[in-house]
Design a protein around this motif. Structure first.
Motif, PDB file in Angstrom:
ATOM      1  N   ALA A  28       0.835  -1.208   0.000  1.00  0.00           N
ATOM      2  CA  ALA A  28       0.000   0.000   0.000  1.00  0.00           C
ATOM      3  C   ALA A  28       0.869   1.258   0.000  1.00  0.00           C
ATOM      4  O   ALA A  28       0.568   2.241  -0.695  1.00  0.00           O
ATOM      5  CB  ALA A  28      -0.928  -0.008   1.213  1.00  0.00           C
ATOM      6  N   GLY A  29       1.971   1.237   0.762  1.00  0.00           N
ATOM      7  CA  GLY A  29       2.888   2.370   0.763  1.00  0.00           C
ATOM      8  C   GLY A  29       3.581   2.539  -0.577  1.00  0.00           C
ATOM      9  O   GLY A  29       3.749   3.662  -1.075  1.00  0.00           O
ATOM     10  N   LEU A  30       3.986   1.426  -1.179  1.00  0.00           N
ATOM     11  CA  LEU A  30       4.615   1.492  -2.501  1.00  0.00           C
ATOM     12  C   LEU A  30       3.650   2.058  -3.536  1.00  0.00           C
ATOM     13  O   LEU A  30       4.051   2.836  -4.411  1.00  0.00           O
ATOM     14  CB  LEU A  30       5.076   0.096  -2.927  1.00  0.00           C
ATOM     15  N   GLU A  31       2.386   1.688  -3.433  1.00  0.00           N
ATOM     16  CA  GLU A  31       1.388   2.207  -4.372  1.00  0.00           C
ATOM     17  C   GLU A  31       1.300   3.731  -4.270  1.00  0.00           C
ATOM     18  O   GLU A  31       1.187   4.430  -5.290  1.00  0.00           O
ATOM     19  CB  GLU A  31       0.031   1.569  -4.089  1.00  0.00           C
ATOM     20  N   GLN A  32       1.382   4.257  -3.051  1.00  0.00           N
ATOM     21  CA  GLN A  32       1.362   5.715  -2.888  1.00  0.00           C
ATOM     22  C   GLN A  32       2.606   6.358  -3.501  1.00  0.00           C
ATOM     23  O   GLN A  32       2.524   7.420  -4.132  1.00  0.00           O
ATOM     24  CB  GLN A  32       1.279   6.072  -1.406  1.00  0.00           C
ATOM     25  N   PRO A  55       1.940  -8.821  -5.812  1.00  0.00           N
ATOM     26  CA  PRO A  55       0.806  -7.928  -5.524  1.00  0.00           C
ATOM     27  C   PRO A  55       0.845  -6.626  -6.317  1.00  0.00           C
ATOM     28  O   PRO A  55      -0.207  -6.078  -6.666  1.00  0.00           O
ATOM     29  CB  PRO A  55       0.902  -7.679  -4.016  1.00  0.00           C
ATOM     30  N   LEU A  56       2.044  -6.114  -6.634  1.00  0.00           N
ATOM     31  CA  LEU A  56       2.113  -4.905  -7.455  1.00  0.00           C
ATOM     32  C   LEU A  56       1.614  -5.180  -8.871  1.00  0.00           C
ATOM     33  O   LEU A  56       0.940  -4.339  -9.479  1.00  0.00           O
ATOM     34  CB  LEU A  56       3.549  -4.374  -7.489  1.00  0.00           C
ATOM     35  N   THR A  57       1.928  -6.353  -9.399  1.00  0.00           N
ATOM     36  CA  THR A  57       1.404  -6.739 -10.712  1.00  0.00           C
ATOM     37  C   THR A  57      -0.115  -6.823 -10.677  1.00  0.00           C
ATOM     38  O   THR A  57      -0.803  -6.380 -11.613  1.00  0.00           O
ATOM     39  CB  THR A  57       2.005  -8.087 -11.144  1.00  0.00           C
ATOM     40  N   ALA A  58      -0.655  -7.362  -9.600  1.00  0.00           N
ATOM     41  CA  ALA A  58      -2.107  -7.463  -9.459  1.00  0.00           C
ATOM     42  C   ALA A  58      -2.769  -6.087  -9.425  1.00  0.00           C
ATOM     43  O   ALA A  58      -3.935  -5.944  -9.816  1.00  0.00           O
ATOM     44  CB  ALA A  58      -2.455  -8.249  -8.199  1.00  0.00           C
ATOM     45  N   LEU A  59      -2.024  -5.062  -8.992  1.00  0.00           N
ATOM     46  CA  LEU A  59      -2.563  -3.697  -8.957  1.00  0.00           C
ATOM     47  C   LEU A  59      -2.503  -3.015 -10.322  1.00  0.00           C
ATOM     48  O   LEU A  59      -3.046  -1.917 -10.480  1.00  0.00           O
ATOM     49  CB  LEU A  59      -1.783  -2.857  -7.940  1.00  0.00           C
ATOM     50  N   GLY A  60      -1.822  -3.638 -11.289  1.00  0.00           N
ATOM     51  CA  GLY A  60      -1.780  -3.079 -12.634  1.00  0.00           C
ATOM     52  C   GLY A  60      -0.431  -2.580 -13.092  1.00  0.00           C
ATOM     53  O   GLY A  60      -0.288  -2.136 -14.239  1.00  0.00           O
TER      54      GLY A  60
END
Length: 244
Positions: A28-32, A55-60
């Motif tokens: 979640a922090g990496l996504e930000q 999980p980052l791949t799953a986020l797109g």
């Protein structure tokens, strides 16, 4: 000739005892920090078994995993075939300067005895980032480790008992850890030697390879950094000399 410590350390036993309960929080922090995943290409340097890349791949995000450990890359492929992965040495990254971000998570910097080799890793990272791209680096906070130094810890993971015995050399800023994995009547031992960095050192080293620190945190939950945070997270940007 004895293998470098990281050849033996990052194998099947590491996969079994490396347990994290905070991965979702870190992602979640990496996504930000990474922003909108649309069209972003990310290099997960030292990706291991894919704890963050999947999980980052799953986020797109389009994530490429890179690691030297054949064993950990196999575990990653067994879990998910969607993430492309490359095996190789982090000192020589076989990519063009096309990445929007390079991730170096859970202290995957400072593995080499020769300081020139450690510096070459920073240079290689800079060379594969596009101008304006971000380098996100998660490390142990050296100052916290010194103040809260724990010479011995015992962990239990499933049927394994893991004993970690540490020493710290304040002259060369290296943590030496002897890890003993006990399973029934068998014992297996591994060594790790990791160079720790201060913020000041990182600022100078990164500036020498055209990376400028823009943000500093005390963890991937983006808490403020101070000497009571056990982690140091650096966000640096590749300088764009063509930008007006």
């Amino acid at each position: 000739m004895k293998n470098p410590w990281y050849i033996d350390y990052f194998g099947d036993d590491y996969y079994r005892f490396d347990h994290h309960e905070d991965t979702d929080l870190e992602v979640a922090g990496l996504e930000q920090l990474l922003g909108d995943p649309d069209q972003k290409t990310i290099l997960d340097l030292g990706c291991g078994y894919g704890r963050h890349s999947m999980p980052l791949t799953a986020l797109g995000y389009h994530v490429i995993g890179y690691d030297l450990s054949a064993a950990l890359l196999k575990h990653a492929r067994d879990q998910n075939h969607r993430v492309p992965r490359v095996r190789g040495d982090m000192q020589a990254l076989p990519f063009h300067p096309s990445f929007d971000a390079v991730l170096s998570l859970f202290t995957t910097i400072g593995y080499f005895e020769d300081e020139a080799e450690n510096f070459q890793v920073f240079r290689a990272i800079s060379e594969v980032l596009r101008p304006g791209g971000r380098f996100i680096c998660q490390l142990v906070n050296r100052d916290y480790l010194i103040r809260q130094f724990t010479p011995q810890e015992i962990h239990h993971q499933d049927e394994l008992i893991i004993l970690e015995e540490r020493t710290f050399n304040p002259i060369d800023n290296r943590v030496h850890t002897q890890t003993t994995v006990m399973e029934g009547s068998t014992r297996r031992q591994y060594e790790s030697v990791i160079r720790l960095y201060t913020v000041t050192e990182l600022d100078l080293l990164l500036a020498a390879v055209d990376l400028s620190i823009s943000e500093i945190y005390g963890g991937l939950d983006l808490r403020p950094f101070n000497w009571d945070t056990n982690q140091l997270v650096i966000v640096a940007e590749k300088m764009d000399y063509d930008k007006d």
